[in-house]
Design an enzyme around this catalytic site. Structure first.
Site, short mmCIF file in Angstrom:
data_model
loop_
_atom_site.label_atom_id
_atom_site.label_comp_id
_atom_site.label_asym_id
_atom_site.label_seq_id
_atom_site.Cartn_x
_atom_site.Cartn_y
_atom_site.Cartn_z
N CYS A 149 0.83 -1.21 0.00
CA CYS A 149 0.00 0.00 0.00
C CYS A 149 0.86 1.26 0.00
O CYS A 149 1.45 1.62 1.03
CB CYS A 149 -0.92 -0.01 1.22
SG CYS A 149 -1.96 1.45 1.33
N CYS A 152 -0.50 4.13 2.21
CA CYS A 152 -0.27 3.95 3.65
C CYS A 152 1.19 4.19 4.01
O CYS A 152 1.49 4.80 5.03
CB CYS A 152 -0.60 2.52 4.09
SG CYS A 152 -2.03 1.79 3.33
N ASP A 153 2.10 3.68 3.20
CA ASP A 153 3.49 3.57 3.63
C ASP A 153 4.48 4.46 2.88
O ASP A 153 5.65 4.54 3.27
CB ASP A 153 3.95 2.10 3.50
CG ASP A 153 3.14 1.18 4.41
OD1 ASP A 153 2.69 1.65 5.46
OD2 ASP A 153 2.95 0.01 4.05
#
Ligand code: NAP
Length: 324
Positions: A149, A152-153
């Site tokens: 992701c 997200c990261d």
């Protein structure tokens, strides 16, 4: 207590039959949000956790894009908070997995490993599972440099060198997103031709931070506490080389967890459940929330929102039947 003796549980005991107003399959953000809303609607919802309590978010090291946590929150911790909040209002969490469903009539019948549920309404929040490369190091280093992701990261890879695996729309779109943060991206693709659409291809090829490793696959992710390098194999020559990298983002497709609904709920060409803005499926009383019906957003906050919406629809559905 009703017992059905022709169905036996894992422990060879007859399976208990339980009647519920709202059954929620899945314990990610969508499932627990649905549980919170249904519980506050006095419907005593039951959540079947499945094998992955907390869903995909629980595998994420830190979540920094869920509102209300300006310092970020651990993925596992967020999952636990979701559960705690739903339970506080009366949601019942069962560590159990649905094996089969019969949605041909209400109450719907959901057979799990331990019980048989008769559910007046059903909320499907089974999520999706990113495809894995299945190479050594991938599982151990997930959350420590291996990610599925970028939204997200990506933030954690400021000015770092990363590898992206895949040649489809997701790989290119997520790579373009990652260019906001990283120093360089090498897109590792197993062929010499991309699957992605023309516009994304053009944009990715024009992006100075992105380069391509064609006809190449990862055979191992290396590192102890964090990703340090990968072994890359040229599938034409068979040559293997080691390349240093800070992160490996894998975008080789997602499999929505919808297999048990096949032939009963309508699926799209990629096996996502067909739904609408009211979270309805083709069967009245069955709702879907989160990634099982969403190939587009795939975010904790959007899945949680869909869970709340699905529960509100279930409440309205039961009220309309005078069962709420
Ligand atoms: P996808 O289109 O199925 O592409 C997966 C990619 O991963 C392919 O390039 C495939 O290689 C590669 N791959 C698969 N298994 C692999 C393995 N084991 N090792 C190495 N490489 C592997 O998946 P997606 O990109 O997630 O897209 C899914 C759907 O969502 C598509 O319909 C896509 O168009 C859509 N989508 C659209 C957008 C957009 O329009 N903006 C954004 C994201 C997704 P091969 O090419 O060799 O098969």
């Amino acid at each position: 207590m009703d017992l059905k003796f022709n169905e036996m549980s894992m422990s060879n005991q007859p399976k208990e039959e339980k009647h519920v107003k709202v059954l929620i399959i899945g314990s990610g953000p969508a499932g627990f949000s649905a549980a919170l809303y249904a519980a506050r609607g006095n419907l005593d919802p039951v959540v079947l956790t499945g094998n992955e309590l907390g869903g995909q978010v629980s595998l994420t090291y830190t979540v920094e894009n869920y509102p209300g946590f300006p310092e970020g929150v651990g993925g596992q911790e967020l999952g636990e908070l979701f559960q705690k909040q739903a339970e506080k209002f009366g949601a019942i969490v069962e560590f159990d997995t649905a094996i089969s469903v019969d949605l041909s009539q209400r109450p719907f019948t959901i057979t799990t490993e331990n019980a048989i549920y008769k559910a007046e309404t059903l909320i499907v929040a089974t999520g999706a599972t990113p495809f894995h490369l299945d190479v050594p190091g991938e599982v151990n280093l997930t959350g420590k440099g291996v990610s599925y992701c970028a939204t997200c990261d990506g933030w954690f890879f400021k000015e770092k060198d990363v590898i992206v695996v895949g040649g489809g729309d997701s790989a290119l779109e997520e790579s373009l997103f990652l260019t906001r943060y990283v120093k360089s991206i090498t897109i590792v693709h197993r062929r010499d031709e991309l699957r992605a659409g023309a516009i994304l291809q053009k944009r990715a090829k024009a992006e100075p931070k992105i380069k391509f490793a064609w006809n190449t696959v990862i055979t191992e992710v290396l590192g102890n506490d964090k990703v340090e390098a990968v072994l890359l194999k040229d599938v034409v020559t068979g040559n293997i080389r080691k390349e240093k990298t800070d992160g490996v983002f894998i975008f080789i497709g997602h499999q929505p967890n919808t297999q048990i609904f096949l032939g009963q709920l309508e699926l799209d060409d990629h096996s996502y459940l067909k739904t609408n803005a009211l979270m309805q499926t083709n069967i009245p009383g069955v709702f879907v929330a989160g990634e099982a019906g969403d190939s587009n957003y795939r975010q904790v906050v959007t899945s949680a929102g869909m869970g709340a919406a699905a529960a509100m629809q279930a409440i309205r559905f039961l009220e309309a039947q005078n069962e709420g």
